[in-house]
Scaffold this active site. Structure first.
Site, PDB file in Angstrom:
ATOM      1  N   ARG A 182       0.832  -1.206   0.000  1.00  7.35           N
ATOM      2  CA  ARG A 182       0.000   0.000   0.000  1.00  7.35           C
ATOM      3  C   ARG A 182       0.862   1.250   0.000  1.00  7.35           C
ATOM      4  O   ARG A 182       0.561   2.220  -0.659  1.00  7.35           O
ATOM      5  CB  ARG A 182      -0.904  -0.012   1.227  1.00  7.35           C
ATOM      6  CG  ARG A 182      -1.774   1.220   1.354  1.00  7.35           C
ATOM      7  CD  ARG A 182      -2.573   1.188   2.626  1.00  7.35           C
ATOM      8  NE  ARG A 182      -1.728   1.044   3.811  1.00  7.35           N
ATOM      9  CZ  ARG A 182      -2.143   1.248   5.051  1.00  7.35           C
ATOM     10  NH1 ARG A 182      -3.391   1.576   5.277  1.00  7.35           N
ATOM     11  NH2 ARG A 182      -1.320   1.077   6.069  1.00  7.35           N
TER      12      ARG A 182
ATOM     13  N   GLY B 259      -3.773  -6.054   7.138  1.00 11.10           N
ATOM     14  CA  GLY B 259      -4.615  -5.777   8.301  1.00 11.10           C
ATOM     15  C   GLY B 259      -4.107  -4.601   9.100  1.00 11.10           C
ATOM     16  O   GLY B 259      -2.937  -4.231   9.017  1.00 11.10           O
TER      17      GLY B 259
ATOM     18  N   TYR C  21     -11.340  -5.007  15.891  1.00  7.56           N
ATOM     19  CA  TYR C  21     -10.363  -5.977  15.363  1.00  7.56           C
ATOM     20  C   TYR C  21     -10.862  -7.413  15.571  1.00  7.56           C
ATOM     21  O   TYR C  21     -10.829  -8.234  14.639  1.00  7.56           O
ATOM     22  CB  TYR C  21      -9.036  -5.744  16.079  1.00  7.56           C
ATOM     23  CG  TYR C  21      -7.877  -6.581  15.602  1.00  7.56           C
ATOM     24  CD1 TYR C  21      -7.218  -6.286  14.405  1.00  7.56           C
ATOM     25  CD2 TYR C  21      -7.399  -7.644  16.363  1.00  7.56           C
ATOM     26  CE1 TYR C  21      -6.136  -7.035  13.979  1.00  7.56           C
ATOM     27  CE2 TYR C  21      -6.313  -8.400  15.944  1.00  7.56           C
ATOM     28  CZ  TYR C  21      -5.680  -8.093  14.754  1.00  7.56           C
ATOM     29  OH  TYR C  21      -4.602  -8.834  14.332  1.00  7.56           O
TER      30      TYR C  21
ATOM     31  N   VAL D 227      -6.375  -2.283  -0.052  1.00  6.35           N
ATOM     32  CA  VAL D 227      -7.462  -3.284  -0.092  1.00  6.35           C
ATOM     33  C   VAL D 227      -8.828  -2.707   0.271  1.00  6.35           C
ATOM     34  O   VAL D 227      -9.842  -3.383   0.127  1.00  6.35           O
ATOM     35  CB  VAL D 227      -7.162  -4.527   0.788  1.00  6.35           C
ATOM     36  CG1 VAL D 227      -5.922  -5.253   0.309  1.00  6.35           C
ATOM     37  CG2 VAL D 227      -7.074  -4.171   2.264  1.00  6.35           C
TER      38      VAL D 227
HETATM   39  N1  LIG Z   1       1.589  -9.142  14.651  1.00  4.96           N
HETATM   40  C1  LIG Z   1       0.742  -9.872  15.340  1.00  4.96           C
HETATM   41  O1  LIG Z   1       0.958 -10.137  16.529  1.00  4.96           O
HETATM   42  C2  LIG Z   1      -0.494 -10.448  14.686  1.00  4.96           C
HETATM   43  C3  LIG Z   1      -1.246 -11.357  15.422  1.00  4.96           C
HETATM   44  C4  LIG Z   1      -2.386 -11.899  14.849  1.00  4.96           C
HETATM   45  C5  LIG Z   1      -2.750 -11.547  13.581  1.00  4.96           C
HETATM   46  N2  LIG Z   1      -2.007 -10.655  12.881  1.00  4.96           N
HETATM   47  C6  LIG Z   1      -2.474 -10.302  11.544  1.00  4.96           C
HETATM   48  O2  LIG Z   1      -1.487 -10.600  10.597  1.00  4.96           O
HETATM   49  C7  LIG Z   1      -1.592  -9.694   9.497  1.00  4.96           C
HETATM   50  C8  LIG Z   1      -0.237  -9.024   9.282  1.00  4.96           C
HETATM   51  O3  LIG Z   1       0.119  -8.361  10.465  1.00  4.96           O
HETATM   52  P1  LIG Z   1       1.591  -7.806  10.757  1.00  4.96           P
HETATM   53  O4  LIG Z   1       1.855  -8.041  12.185  1.00  4.96           O
HETATM   54  O5  LIG Z   1       2.552  -8.285   9.736  1.00  4.96           O
HETATM   55  O6  LIG Z   1       1.273  -6.258  10.598  1.00  4.96           O
HETATM   56  P2  LIG Z   1       2.140  -5.059  10.025  1.00  4.96           P
HETATM   57  O7  LIG Z   1       3.585  -5.319  10.201  1.00  4.96           O
HETATM   58  O8  LIG Z   1       1.517  -3.863  10.649  1.00  4.96           O
HETATM   59  O9  LIG Z   1       1.802  -5.111   8.456  1.00  4.96           O
HETATM   60  C9  LIG Z   1       0.492  -4.916   7.998  1.00  4.96           C
HETATM   61  C10 LIG Z   1       0.480  -5.045   6.508  1.00  4.96           C
HETATM   62  O10 LIG Z   1      -0.857  -4.813   6.049  1.00  4.96           O
HETATM   63  C11 LIG Z   1      -0.816  -3.784   5.072  1.00  4.96           C
HETATM   64  N3  LIG Z   1      -2.049  -3.001   5.056  1.00  4.96           N
HETATM   65  C12 LIG Z   1      -2.676  -2.387   6.072  1.00  4.96           C
HETATM   66  N4  LIG Z   1      -3.768  -1.748   5.634  1.00  4.96           N
HETATM   67  C13 LIG Z   1      -3.816  -1.943   4.286  1.00  4.96           C
HETATM   68  C14 LIG Z   1      -4.693  -1.539   3.266  1.00  4.96           C
HETATM   69  N5  LIG Z   1      -5.765  -0.756   3.510  1.00  4.96           N
HETATM   70  N6  LIG Z   1      -4.443  -1.948   2.013  1.00  4.96           N
HETATM   71  C15 LIG Z   1      -3.383  -2.711   1.740  1.00  4.96           C
HETATM   72  N7  LIG Z   1      -2.497  -3.123   2.644  1.00  4.96           N
HETATM   73  C16 LIG Z   1      -2.720  -2.743   3.918  1.00  4.96           C
HETATM   74  C17 LIG Z   1       0.358  -2.916   5.472  1.00  4.96           C
HETATM   75  O11 LIG Z   1       0.735  -2.086   4.408  1.00  4.96           O
HETATM   76  P3  LIG Z   1       1.552  -0.719   4.692  1.00  4.96           P
HETATM   77  O12 LIG Z   1       2.990  -1.113   4.801  1.00  4.96           O
HETATM   78  O13 LIG Z   1       1.259   0.136   3.534  1.00  4.96           O
HETATM   79  O14 LIG Z   1       1.014  -0.148   5.978  1.00  4.96           O
HETATM   80  C18 LIG Z   1       1.368  -4.004   5.816  1.00  4.96           C
HETATM   81  O15 LIG Z   1       1.912  -4.552   4.643  1.00  4.96           O
HETATM   82  C19 LIG Z   1      -2.702  -8.708   9.866  1.00  4.96           C
HETATM   83  O16 LIG Z   1      -3.902  -9.107   9.269  1.00  4.96           O
HETATM   84  C20 LIG Z   1      -2.779  -8.838  11.363  1.00  4.96           C
HETATM   85  O17 LIG Z   1      -4.043  -8.478  11.854  1.00  4.96           O
HETATM   86  C21 LIG Z   1      -0.884 -10.094  13.404  1.00  4.96           C
END
Ligand SMILES: NC(=O)c1ccc[n+]([C@@H]2O[C@H](COP(=O)([O-])OP(=O)(O)OC[C@H]3O[C@@H](n4cnc5c(N)ncnc54)[C@H](OP(=O)(O)O)[C@@H]3O)[C@@H](O)[C@H]2O)c1
Length: 234
Positions: free
Chosen positions: A34, A77, A140, A49
């Site tokens: 993004r 997310g 969330y 998205v």
């Molecule tokens: N980290 C945790 O502990 C954890 C636990 C459970 C589930 N999850 C889930 O795992 C997934 C990835 O999390 P993460 O920890 O890797 O998070 P992160 O490091 O914050 O990365 C989030 C990713 O989602 C992208 N994103 C957010 N909003 C968007 C949009 N509107 N359109 C397109 N892309 C978008 C971001 O793009 P940008 O770089 O442009 O912001 C980034 O690539 C998420 O769904 C999160 O809810 C994470």
């Protein structure tokens, strides 16, 4: 392996680890990003998205460059944590729009290609919070629980077409998302995790890769926790 793989939010965190895991196995990997710079080594397509037209265009571009996606990982997310009293319509709506409707849009524009190809794999990245609930995360948790209903409906709808749809429910993973938490919050969380540590993004990626593997061909509608035991019982 030389499959066409599409990962949303593949520029950092869990999405990038997932993209790398498939690339290491020899697949043709496309990621959406993004903002910022696209990650090296993948077909990178800019896509927010929350914008249906951008998702449609991204899926088309991937199909033109790599062939229709055979494996789709809906990972993008956000969090906007607030207690209910302070949670605005926008806090609620934007989290649902990104985390839940974003996954719907991605699947909507790729499932047709999978049907025509005679099969495919869909993996939705949910969260342990979608099953347990979480104070301060009503938006969330609702979105992440919604992904389970979405996945199970798609598992029923697309199963006869050899398309599986599963959910991965991570606990706490060491990414930017959790690095935003305070030291006190991090310490409290770790106290609840039987394995006593955060997951590495690669450990979530391994579960995603498994669900997309030949060996997982008879798995659909499942929720696979990768949470160090945090969500046991849910
Ligand atoms: N980290 C945790 O502990 C954890 C636990 C459970 C589930 N999850 C889930 O795992 C997934 C990835 O999390 P993460 O920890 O890797 O998070 P992160 O490091 O914050 O990365 C989030 C990713 O989602 C992208 N994103 C957010 N909003 C968007 C949009 N509107 N359109 C397109 N892309 C978008 C971001 O793009 P940008 O770089 O442009 O912001 C980034 O690539 C998420 O769904 C999160 O809810 C994470």
């Amino acid at each position: 392996m030389n499959r066409s793989v599409l990962v949303s939010g593949g520029n950092r965190g869990i999405g990038l680890a997932v993209a790398r895991a498939f690339a290491e196995a020899g697949d043709r990997v496309a990621v959406t990003y993004r903002s910022g710079e696209p990650p090296a080594g993948f077909l990178a397509v800019r896509c927010d998205v929350t914008d249906p037209a951008q998702v449609e265009r991204a899926c088309q571009e991937v199909a033109e460059e790599h062939g229709p996606a055979q494996i789709v990982v809906a990972n993008a997310g956000i969090t906007r944590d607030r207690l209910l009293a302070r949670m605005s319509e926008d806090d609620f709506g934007s989290v649902l729009d990104t985390n839940l409707a974003g996954a719907f849009r991605l699947v909507r524009h790729t499932a047709g290609g999978m049907m025509r190809a005679g099969g495919g794999r869909i993996v939705l990245i949910s969260s342990v919070m979608g099953l347990s609930g979480s104070a301060g995360q009503a938006n969330y948790a609702a979105a992440k629980a919604g992904l389970v209903g979405l996945a199970r409906s798609l598992a029923r709808e697309l199963g006869s077409r050899e398309i599986t749809c599963n959910v991965v429910a991570p606990g706490f993973v060491d990414t930017d998302m959790t690095r935003a938490l305070s030291e006190t919050q991090r310490a409290r969380i770790l106290g609840q995790v039987p394995l006593g540590r955060y997951a590495r993004p690669e450990e979530v990626a391994a579960a995603v890769r498994f669900l997309a593997s030949e060996e997982a061909g008879y798995l659909t509608g499942a929720v696979l926790p990768v949470d160090g035991g945090l969500g046991m019982g849910h």
